[in-house]
Design a protein around this motif. Structure first.
Motif, short mmCIF file in Angstrom:
data_model
loop_
_atom_site.label_atom_id
_atom_site.label_comp_id
_atom_site.label_asym_id
_atom_site.label_seq_id
_atom_site.Cartn_x
_atom_site.Cartn_y
_atom_site.Cartn_z
N THR A 9 -70.87 -48.89 44.36
CA THR A 9 -71.79 -48.00 43.65
C THR A 9 -71.40 -46.54 43.86
O THR A 9 -71.38 -45.75 42.90
CB THR A 9 -73.24 -48.25 44.09
N GLU A 10 -71.06 -46.18 45.09
CA GLU A 10 -70.62 -44.81 45.36
C GLU A 10 -69.31 -44.50 44.62
O GLU A 10 -69.15 -43.43 44.04
CB GLU A 10 -70.44 -44.59 46.86
N SER A 52 -73.84 -56.64 50.62
CA SER A 52 -74.69 -55.47 50.37
C SER A 52 -73.95 -54.18 50.68
O SER A 52 -74.02 -53.21 49.92
CB SER A 52 -75.97 -55.57 51.20
N ASP A 108 -72.86 -51.19 48.04
CA ASP A 108 -73.07 -49.75 48.25
C ASP A 108 -71.78 -48.96 48.05
O ASP A 108 -71.77 -47.91 47.40
CB ASP A 108 -73.62 -49.47 49.66
N GLU A 109 -70.68 -49.49 48.59
CA GLU A 109 -69.38 -48.81 48.44
C GLU A 109 -68.96 -48.73 46.98
O GLU A 109 -68.51 -47.68 46.51
CB GLU A 109 -68.30 -49.55 49.25
#
Length: 120
Positions: free
Chosen positions: A25-26, A18, A22-23
């Protein structure tokens, strides 16, 4: 991961996936912004080169393409990075789904073990 997993191992693995999602996606958001900017710069530079060029329409067009090829290539590489990050994001989401299924199986095994019934 191999062998029998504990619920804590499954949760830890899902948490790590997860965080990595997030990484990615950024990073994808930043890369998408950069690709958009580079494509805009390449388009404007091509138009400016075309307007500066002399000769027949096709000749002006091709002079502009040659003059701005590095900007266009940079934009294409940035767009390729976005596609690669999108694939990585989808892969991570699939891995998270597998982890969730694994977690459900581990909980089921624990439940069966606690009931005295043995699984296959």
């Amino acid at each position: 991961m191999s062998g029998q997993l504990t619920p804590n191992q499954v949760v830890s693995h899902l948490a790590a996936l997860s965080l990595r999602l997030d990484e990615v996606t950024e990073e994808l958001n930043r890369a998408d912004e950069e690709a958009t900017e580079l494509r805009g710069y390449a388009t404007v530079a091509n138009s400016e080169a075309f307007l500066r060029a002399e000769g027949a329409m096709d000749l002006r067009k091709h002079k502009a393409i040659v003059e701005t090829h590095e900007l266009r290539f940079a934009a294409e590489l940035a767009e390729q990075k976005v596609r690669g990050l999108t694939r990585s994001q989808k892969t991570l989401m699939a891995r998270i789904e597998v982890g969730r299924s694994t977690g459900a199986a581990v909980r089921s095994d624990i439940s069966l073990a606690g009931s005295g019934v043995h699984g296959a």
